[in-house]
Structure formats: C-alpha cells, structure tokens
Design a protein around this motif. Structure first.
Motif, short mmCIF file in Angstrom:
data_model
loop_
_atom_site.label_atom_id
_atom_site.label_comp_id
_atom_site.label_asym_id
_atom_site.label_seq_id
_atom_site.Cartn_x
_atom_site.Cartn_y
_atom_site.Cartn_z
N VAL A 1 0.84 -1.20 0.00
CA VAL A 1 0.00 0.00 0.00
C VAL A 1 0.88 1.25 0.00
O VAL A 1 0.67 2.18 -0.79
CB VAL A 1 -0.95 0.00 1.22
CG1 VAL A 1 -1.59 1.36 1.42
CG2 VAL A 1 -2.03 -1.07 1.05
N VAL A 2 1.87 1.27 0.88
CA VAL A 2 2.77 2.43 0.96
C VAL A 2 3.49 2.64 -0.37
O VAL A 2 3.60 3.77 -0.86
CB VAL A 2 3.78 2.25 2.12
CG1 VAL A 2 4.87 3.30 2.07
CG2 VAL A 2 3.05 2.30 3.46
N SER A 3 3.94 1.55 -0.97
CA SER A 3 4.64 1.64 -2.25
C SER A 3 3.75 2.25 -3.33
O SER A 3 4.17 3.13 -4.09
CB SER A 3 5.12 0.25 -2.67
OG SER A 3 5.74 0.29 -3.92
N GLN A 4 2.50 1.78 -3.39
CA GLN A 4 1.57 2.33 -4.39
C GLN A 4 1.32 3.81 -4.15
O GLN A 4 1.28 4.60 -5.10
CB GLN A 4 0.24 1.58 -4.34
CG GLN A 4 0.29 0.21 -4.93
CD GLN A 4 -1.07 -0.47 -4.88
OE1 GLN A 4 -2.01 0.01 -4.24
NE2 GLN A 4 -1.20 -1.59 -5.57
N LEU A 5 1.14 4.20 -2.89
CA LEU A 5 0.87 5.60 -2.59
C LEU A 5 2.10 6.47 -2.89
O LEU A 5 1.96 7.59 -3.38
CB LEU A 5 0.45 5.76 -1.13
CG LEU A 5 -0.94 5.20 -0.79
CD1 LEU A 5 -1.17 5.24 0.71
CD2 LEU A 5 -2.03 5.98 -1.52
N GLU A 6 3.28 5.96 -2.60
CA GLU A 6 4.50 6.73 -2.87
C GLU A 6 4.72 6.96 -4.36
O GLU A 6 5.20 8.01 -4.76
CB GLU A 6 5.72 6.03 -2.26
CG GLU A 6 5.80 6.14 -0.77
CD GLU A 6 7.00 5.42 -0.18
OE1 GLU A 6 7.33 5.73 0.97
OE2 GLU A 6 7.59 4.54 -0.84
N ARG A 7 4.37 5.97 -5.17
CA ARG A 7 4.53 6.12 -6.61
C ARG A 7 3.57 7.15 -7.19
O ARG A 7 3.83 7.75 -8.22
CB ARG A 7 4.35 4.77 -7.32
CG ARG A 7 5.53 3.84 -7.16
CD ARG A 7 5.47 2.67 -8.12
NE ARG A 7 4.20 1.98 -8.14
CZ ARG A 7 3.88 0.91 -7.41
NH1 ARG A 7 4.75 0.42 -6.57
NH2 ARG A 7 2.71 0.33 -7.53
N GLY A 8 2.43 7.33 -6.54
CA GLY A 8 1.45 8.32 -6.98
C GLY A 8 0.80 8.00 -8.30
O GLY A 8 0.35 8.91 -9.00
N GLU A 9 0.73 6.74 -8.65
CA GLU A 9 0.19 6.35 -9.94
C GLU A 9 -1.25 5.87 -9.86
O GLU A 9 -1.74 5.24 -10.80
CB GLU A 9 1.07 5.24 -10.55
CG GLU A 9 2.49 5.70 -10.79
CD GLU A 9 3.40 4.56 -11.22
OE1 GLU A 9 2.98 3.38 -11.18
OE2 GLU A 9 4.55 4.85 -11.57
N VAL A 10 -1.94 6.17 -8.77
CA VAL A 10 -3.33 5.75 -8.63
C VAL A 10 -4.22 6.99 -8.54
O VAL A 10 -3.79 8.06 -8.12
CB VAL A 10 -3.53 4.84 -7.39
CG1 VAL A 10 -2.82 3.52 -7.57
CG2 VAL A 10 -3.05 5.51 -6.13
N ALA A 11 -5.46 6.80 -8.94
CA ALA A 11 -6.43 7.90 -8.91
C ALA A 11 -6.68 8.34 -7.46
O ALA A 11 -6.44 7.58 -6.52
CB ALA A 11 -7.73 7.46 -9.55
N LEU A 12 -7.19 9.55 -7.31
CA LEU A 12 -7.43 10.11 -5.98
C LEU A 12 -8.35 9.23 -5.14
O LEU A 12 -8.04 8.93 -3.99
CB LEU A 12 -8.03 11.52 -6.10
CG LEU A 12 -8.35 12.21 -4.78
CD1 LEU A 12 -7.10 12.36 -3.92
CD2 LEU A 12 -9.01 13.55 -5.04
N ASP A 13 -9.46 8.78 -5.70
CA ASP A 13 -10.39 7.93 -4.95
C ASP A 13 -9.72 6.65 -4.49
O ASP A 13 -9.89 6.21 -3.35
CB ASP A 13 -11.62 7.58 -5.80
CG ASP A 13 -12.56 8.76 -5.97
OD1 ASP A 13 -12.41 9.76 -5.23
OD2 ASP A 13 -13.44 8.67 -6.85
#
Length: 82
Positions: A23-35
């Motif tokens: 989860v942290v890795s995905q959030l750090e990459r910033g490659e997911v939509a805001l929702d």
C-alpha cells in the motif's frame, strides 16, 4: 465490522506487514487515482492498527527466563513494562 475489517483481522502479522508495504509503495509512486488513493490510505491505516495490535499482544506474551544460582533455567516470569 465491515468485510474489509474482517479480512484484515484474519491476516497474520507478516501478511499484514507485506500488504501494508505494498500500500505504501503504491501511494508513494502516486500512480493511482485520488479515490483509490483514499481507499488505499484507509486500508493502510487499518493494516497498521492491526499490526500494532498483534505486536502488542506478542510483547505481552514474551516471558523472561529466570536462572538459578548455577545458571540453569528455573522457570519464566512475565516481562513487565512493555
């Protein structure tokens, strides 16, 4: 308790930590939509709480080995102050 909470409650410490790292890795990459970022953050917070609870439970079960005068183990006593 929601289905997500139930799902998290069944995870071992190691499983929850691995998922939290993802989860942290995905959030750090910033490659997911805001929702999706918000949902990931909320799940991450629940995973963190679960890991903290499991760790505290484990610490409370830790026992200190007591040794006799000859250095041989004589028993255990619960660790205090954790």
């Amino acid at each position: 308790m929601s289905e997500t909470d139930t799902d998290i409650a069944t995870l071992s410490f190691e499983q929850a930590m691995k998922e939290l790292e993802g989860v942290v890795s995905q959030l750090e990459r910033g490659e997911v939509a805001l929702d999706q970022s918000i949902r990931l953050y909320e799940r991450g917070a629940k995973l963190k709480e679960h890991c903290a609870r499991l760790l505290k439970d484990a610490e409370e079960r830790v026992e200190k080995i007591t040794l006799g005068a000859d250095g041989a183990p004589t028993g255990t006593t619960p660790v205090t102050g954790l």
